[in-house]
Write a protein that holds these residues in place. Sequence first.
Motif, PDB file in Angstrom:
ATOM      1  N   SER A   1      36.654  41.518 -40.985  1.00  0.00           N
ATOM      2  CA  SER A   1      37.056  42.096 -42.261  1.00  0.00           C
ATOM      3  C   SER A   1      37.610  43.496 -42.032  1.00  0.00           C
ATOM      4  O   SER A   1      37.055  44.291 -41.309  1.00  0.00           O
ATOM      5  N   HIS A   2      38.708  43.758 -42.653  1.00  0.00           N
ATOM      6  CA  HIS A   2      39.269  45.096 -42.498  1.00  0.00           C
ATOM      7  C   HIS A   2      39.310  45.823 -43.828  1.00  0.00           C
ATOM      8  O   HIS A   2      40.018  46.768 -44.024  1.00  0.00           O
ATOM      9  N   THR A   3      38.501  45.297 -44.738  1.00  0.00           N
ATOM     10  CA  THR A   3      38.578  45.867 -46.081  1.00  0.00           C
ATOM     11  C   THR A   3      38.221  47.342 -46.086  1.00  0.00           C
ATOM     12  O   THR A   3      37.341  47.801 -45.378  1.00  0.00           O
TER      13      THR A   3
ATOM     14  N   ARG B   1      38.225  54.979 -30.584  1.00  0.00           N
ATOM     15  CA  ARG B   1      36.779  54.780 -30.514  1.00  0.00           C
ATOM     16  C   ARG B   1      36.108  56.071 -30.055  1.00  0.00           C
ATOM     17  O   ARG B   1      36.683  56.853 -29.298  1.00  0.00           O
ATOM     18  N   PRO B   2      34.902  56.327 -30.527  1.00  0.00           N
ATOM     19  CA  PRO B   2      34.242  57.597 -30.191  1.00  0.00           C
ATOM     20  C   PRO B   2      33.926  57.669 -28.698  1.00  0.00           C
ATOM     21  O   PRO B   2      33.486  56.693 -28.104  1.00  0.00           O
ATOM     22  N   ARG B   3      34.204  58.854 -28.107  1.00  0.00           N
ATOM     23  CA  ARG B   3      33.871  59.058 -26.697  1.00  0.00           C
ATOM     24  C   ARG B   3      32.624  59.915 -26.544  1.00  0.00           C
ATOM     25  O   ARG B   3      31.759  59.646 -25.721  1.00  0.00           O
ATOM     26  N   GLY B   4      32.516  60.949 -27.341  1.00  0.00           N
ATOM     27  CA  GLY B   4      31.362  61.824 -27.240  1.00  0.00           C
ATOM     28  C   GLY B   4      31.617  63.133 -27.966  1.00  0.00           C
ATOM     29  O   GLY B   4      32.737  63.430 -28.414  1.00  0.00           O
TER      30      GLY B   4
ATOM     31  N   PRO C   1      27.197  54.251 -33.761  1.00  0.00           N
ATOM     32  CA  PRO C   1      27.860  54.620 -35.008  1.00  0.00           C
ATOM     33  C   PRO C   1      27.520  53.625 -36.110  1.00  0.00           C
ATOM     34  O   PRO C   1      27.014  52.545 -35.822  1.00  0.00           O
ATOM     35  N   PHE C   2      27.735  53.971 -37.357  1.00  0.00           N
ATOM     36  CA  PHE C   2      27.554  52.989 -38.441  1.00  0.00           C
ATOM     37  C   PHE C   2      28.904  52.585 -39.003  1.00  0.00           C
ATOM     38  O   PHE C   2      29.868  53.343 -38.918  1.00  0.00           O
ATOM     39  N   VAL C   3      28.947  51.356 -39.526  1.00  0.00           N
ATOM     40  CA  VAL C   3      30.195  50.850 -40.070  1.00  0.00           C
ATOM     41  C   VAL C   3      30.306  51.342 -41.515  1.00  0.00           C
ATOM     42  O   VAL C   3      29.486  50.968 -42.367  1.00  0.00           O
ATOM     43  N   ALA C   4      31.232  52.174 -41.725  1.00  0.00           N
ATOM     44  CA  ALA C   4      31.353  52.782 -43.050  1.00  0.00           C
ATOM     45  C   ALA C   4      31.542  51.707 -44.099  1.00  0.00           C
ATOM     46  O   ALA C   4      32.306  50.765 -43.906  1.00  0.00           O
ATOM     47  N   GLY C   5      30.834  51.829 -45.208  1.00  0.00           N
ATOM     48  CA  GLY C   5      30.967  50.881 -46.303  1.00  0.00           C
ATOM     49  C   GLY C   5      30.090  49.654 -46.122  1.00  0.00           C
ATOM     50  O   GLY C   5      29.308  49.317 -46.998  1.00  0.00           O
ATOM     51  N   ARG C   6      30.223  49.016 -44.951  1.00  0.00           N
ATOM     52  CA  ARG C   6      29.493  47.761 -44.796  1.00  0.00           C
ATOM     53  C   ARG C   6      28.003  47.994 -44.526  1.00  0.00           C
ATOM     54  O   ARG C   6      27.169  47.204 -44.949  1.00  0.00           O
TER      55      ARG C   6
ATOM     56  N   ASP D   1      35.131  51.877 -38.451  1.00  0.00           N
ATOM     57  CA  ASP D   1      35.480  50.690 -39.241  1.00  0.00           C
ATOM     58  C   ASP D   1      35.065  49.446 -38.457  1.00  0.00           C
ATOM     59  O   ASP D   1      34.407  49.548 -37.420  1.00  0.00           O
ATOM     60  N   ASP D   2      35.480  48.284 -38.959  1.00  0.00           N
ATOM     61  CA  ASP D   2      35.013  47.055 -38.332  1.00  0.00           C
ATOM     62  C   ASP D   2      35.532  46.873 -36.912  1.00  0.00           C
ATOM     63  O   ASP D   2      34.961  46.125 -36.136  1.00  0.00           O
ATOM     64  N   GLN D   3      36.629  47.587 -36.599  1.00  0.00           N
ATOM     65  CA  GLN D   3      37.144  47.487 -35.224  1.00  0.00           C
ATOM     66  C   GLN D   3      36.510  48.517 -34.302  1.00  0.00           C
ATOM     67  O   GLN D   3      36.834  48.577 -33.132  1.00  0.00           O
ATOM     68  N   GLY D   4      35.633  49.327 -34.869  1.00  0.00           N
ATOM     69  CA  GLY D   4      34.977  50.326 -34.031  1.00  0.00           C
ATOM     70  C   GLY D   4      35.777  51.633 -33.953  1.00  0.00           C
ATOM     71  O   GLY D   4      35.467  52.521 -33.160  1.00  0.00           O
ATOM     72  N   LYS D   5      36.787  51.726 -34.760  1.00  0.00           N
ATOM     73  CA  LYS D   5      37.630  52.930 -34.786  1.00  0.00           C
ATOM     74  C   LYS D   5      36.965  53.973 -35.671  1.00  0.00           C
ATOM     75  O   LYS D   5      36.481  53.664 -36.767  1.00  0.00           O
ATOM     76  N   VAL D   6      36.966  55.210 -35.194  1.00  0.00           N
ATOM     77  CA  VAL D   6      36.307  56.265 -35.968  1.00  0.00           C
ATOM     78  C   VAL D   6      37.062  56.504 -37.271  1.00  0.00           C
ATOM     79  O   VAL D   6      38.286  56.659 -37.268  1.00  0.00           O
ATOM     80  N   VAL D   7      36.326  56.471 -38.377  1.00  0.00           N
ATOM     81  CA  VAL D   7      36.974  56.800 -39.656  1.00  0.00           C
ATOM     82  C   VAL D   7      36.516  58.162 -40.169  1.00  0.00           C
ATOM     83  O   VAL D   7      37.022  58.670 -41.157  1.00  0.00           O
TER      84      VAL D   7
END
Lengths: 473, 222, 337, 243
Positions: free
Chosen positions: A14-16, A376-379, A400-405, A427-433
Amino acid sequence: MNRPFAEWRGGPGSHTVVAVCPRAERTARSAVRVTPGRGTRRSTRRRDGDAQPRMEPGGLDSPGTGLSETDRRQAVHARSRGVFGTLIQIESVTKRYPDGTTAVDGLSLEIPDGSITVLVGPSGCGKTTTLRMINRMVEQTSGRILLDGADIREQPVSTLRRSMGYVIQNAGLFPHRTIVDNIATVPRMLGWDRRRARERARELMERVGLDGALARRYPYQLSGGQQQRVGVARALAADPPVLLMDEPFSAVDPIVRKSLQAELLRIQEELGKTIVFVTHDIDEAIRIGDMVAVLRTGGKLAQFAPPDELLSSPADAFVEDFLGTDRGIRRLSFFGSDGLELTTQPVLPAGADAAQAARAAASGAPYVLLTDAEGRPRGWAEAKGGPAGGEPELLPTGRPFVAGRESLRDALDCAVLSPTGWAVAVDDQGKVVGVVSQEAIGAAIRSAHAARQDGDGAGGADRADATRAGAVT
Amino acid sequence: MSLFQFISDFFRDNANWHGAYGIPHRLLEHVEYSLIALGIAAGIALPVGLVTGHTGRGGNALALVATAARALPSYGLLVLMFFWLGLGLTPVMIPLVALAVPPILVTTYEAMRTLDPAPVDAARGMGMGPAAVLFQVELPSALPLVLSGLRSAAIQVVSTTAIAATVSLGGLGRFVVDGLYQQNYTIVVGGATLIAGLALVTIALFWLVGRFVVSPGVRGRR
Amino acid sequence: MTSHSQSSTGPRHLRAAAILLAATTAAALLAGCSDSSSSSDTPNGSASSTGGKSKPKDPLAGAAPKSGTVVVGSNNFAESVVLMDVYGEALKAKGINVQYKPDIGTREITYGLVKNGSVTVLPEYNGSLLSYLDKTAAPTSIEATTAAIEAKLDPSLTMLDPAAAEDKDSLTVNAQTAAKYHLTSQSTIADLAKVGGQIVVGGSPEFQKRQQGLPGLKSQYGLTPKSFKPLDAGGPLTVSALKDNSVQAADVFTTDASITREKFVTLQDPKKLFGFANVQPMVSKAGLTPDAVAALNAVSAKLDTQALLSMDDQVQNQKKDPLDVAQAWLKSVGLGG
Amino acid sequence: MSGGAGFFDIPSDLQHSYAGLIGIHMQEAMIPVGIGLAVALPLGQLCVRFRWLYPPVLWVTTVLYAIPSLTFFVFLIDYTGATRTTVMIPLTVYSLVVLVPAIVDGVRSVPQDTLSAATAMGLGPVQRYLQVQLPLAVPAIIAGLRVATASSISLVSVGALIGNQGALGNLLQDAILYHRSNLALNSVVTIAVLAVLTDIVLVLLRMALTPWLPRSGKAAGRAARATAVEPSTEAALLEDAAS
């Protein structure tokens, strides 16, 4: 089945952006739905309504999840059961044994359709007896039980039982039958031919997350968790509207239990059965229940409420004690993280120039989050050092936590575990939001509590919760 | 070994293989008596064991029956029955049935008692009637133990049917008793060998039956 | 035996053998201890070749007695036990040390035991014994019978004086059969032979094989019955079988009280198949003193068929103990102790 | 002496009084059980120690038990004659094959925790066996003894068929000899009573030796019920009882 606990509601991929915390959503729904009274009968509609937003953008229903398909099926299913669906009404039911012990004492419950109702309580509280009275494994001494408005004693006991799936603690698989034949038992009893029954069984194995290769195995060759899955599949085989589950997961280890619970919720999402679930584990009750009935020893109802309400305002000292001490923290699971104010200022993407670095360092945060090329977060790096060229010493970001979900509880957990006191949202792909500080989370908790209080006017316990949650922060 | 000599003499003697006094006929008689006794015993003990085991009542009474029946000497009972009932099959059947009932009864009872209650509960919860629960769930799971009880009984019956010869009936015991009377050790040993052989065949037979009728799911668990 | 019959598989075979060996050793030890406590148990002293007709060693043969004692034995029927008691008690009355070995079994067994010396005195029936020793003999007098026996008897054995008392084997039919084929006490076995194909004959299992049995009936009278039913030596099995007509004719002792009671008909035996059947002790020469021989002959001199019938009646019908009956009779003829 | 023989009047040819016959009978029945126990204890311990040994031993015992007593007697005549020894050897073997599974299951059913605790306290293997395993295995051993004695007492009577070595069983021969059915009844009843009495003694012995166990109860009933079956079935029953 291996998906993390919080995932099944949203489904993978989901990419919502409309980060809906299913928990919170669910709870909010139940809160409305469960308000005692006749209104609850309308709850079937909630299902149909639910399906809408999810199907519209097609976001949650990305290919492979099969959600749209199942939702359609479920809609058909709901229709076939009539507009109002199944509802079990337990009306001042008492069970007294010849030796004088009272297992259930004047219990009244309205079990809403299409949702999971959990009966929970210490041993001897009559929860199993109550469950077994619904399919007449135990006959009540007085009172009556209605199914779809009709007394369950009006139909032959075998017909009644065949219309209800039944799952018990040790699965109760027939040791002499293969897995596929175990699952096919009820369809065969209903007169299906062998081939169709087995086909159905294989379909269900897939549904409950069992490898088809296990079909010809015997129960003893399966692990406890697998056996329990077979038990669920067997109960679902004839597609009964009602599922009775008697401590189904209590004999397996915690990790397996968690995945089974997740699986149950996923299946329930697809099928929308009316499930009555007995457990002695309050955590399990809160995790999976749309409604939770807490029973006390002697078979009396202590409280019947959605889990959120149970946590926020236990009816009395017994329920409070039964819930345990950290119900404030636990209740945070019911608040979505979508309301959190995320900031992207301290985030420094890979290949950022010196200016960006300077801006990040000047954001006021003591640390800067470095990300890789995929975001993705490095540090974490100290903001003050700020050397754009050389590689700084990085602190780990933790989970990290998945924002929203994920819920506020997850966000808080991330912040508490982070060496910097800041939680990383992805987000769901692990990208920092974005990132968020403990203070910001604390504020969000407080406002969420306040909103909830306004919403349903629940008692003052909420404030205490908020304070406790704040203290942790 | 002289014992071997006697045995091979017995089996090599052509006369022992023919007619109403020959090995095949005696063997058939022996099997017939044993089957009748086992059939009667199973007819009594299986239902009683299933019912008492199913309900869980009467366990102590069964223990008493088992002890008492074990205590009764079969040969003595046979002689007594001869005095009371005269010649015929009945006085032989009584001690044989008395011998065969307890193992079947006790193992059937225990098999039913030690069943995992969960599948039974699940079966009832699925809407199976009592008969369906008994025949489709309880019995298949109890089968290994029930069969071992039947085997136990069968072996004892096959061994003990030899005493039928002491009251003028046939069977393989005839060789032993006649041989003892006629001071013909060859026949005695030959008959005894046949009886022991039949008992071993019985074990093998039950093992085979078990392979076929007991579900691998139940067998594997044991 | 397990160790032989399972010799195909190594370890199991060894283990079974070990178990058996342990058990055998232990049991043998204990049996040794228990010997002293019981008089009827005798140590397996002599392994002499005895008894069996063509076997180097017959396992069913017994063992030798303790020295200094006269062992009086009997066959496995009631009258033989009474006779054992009669002769034994007479010896005791003379102060001779007596040991009883009752109910040993059939002649096939007892002969071997007397021959190997484990039994000293055995009350026999002269004609029957002769028939066992010599299938073809057909003597015409008691003296000739004794002579014929002595000729065939093992050199270590001898016959003492015969008594007047007679108790033969006989072929006896039940009442139904007698009526059906019009058989009377004047009829002979030959008369029955005419309908032999419809007749089931019963008798002790050895009757099937011995000369005074089916072989003799066939060779002397041409009687080949429909079938043979193994029963006991003129005991209750035989009587029951005759009564319920599961056999039509059977070997019954002529002194048997059931003949008159059940209206059985004993067939005449003109060819003397069952010959003479006078009670006559068979003894082991080495085991007896002249005193003992005299005591036994004194008994035989007094023992007539009437006495035998009376004693049988007391034991079988009045359920008296054979020993009491024997002692009472000895006393009545002045031979008691 | 009165004319008609009473119920307990033993024919003189048996050369023993009623009590004497009982004595011989018990001797013939119990000596084998005693030897069986003496051999079965170490054998059972071996089977516990070397697990691979047990299945073949169980197999052998089942086969041995299947051999009819009459066959056994008759075969032994070749070696030991028609003597009491001939009767006692098979009875010893039967006792042995009944006791081995009982002992193995009994010793095995001692919980691993208990054994670990004993080891942790510094008990050596021998001490552990004598002080922990053996006492805890007593109920199972007694259950086995009950099977063995009951069958032994009953089987002695078959000895009557081979040269009057059947003690009370010889009464059966005499019953036939003298047409005295009372003797047969006497024999059957006496043997049955002896077996039941011995059984009771063993139960009392178990109670005395295992004061920590409930007086009666499921296990006891089950053990009693296990007395009607052959060794491998017995093993299966005892296994269930232990689990």
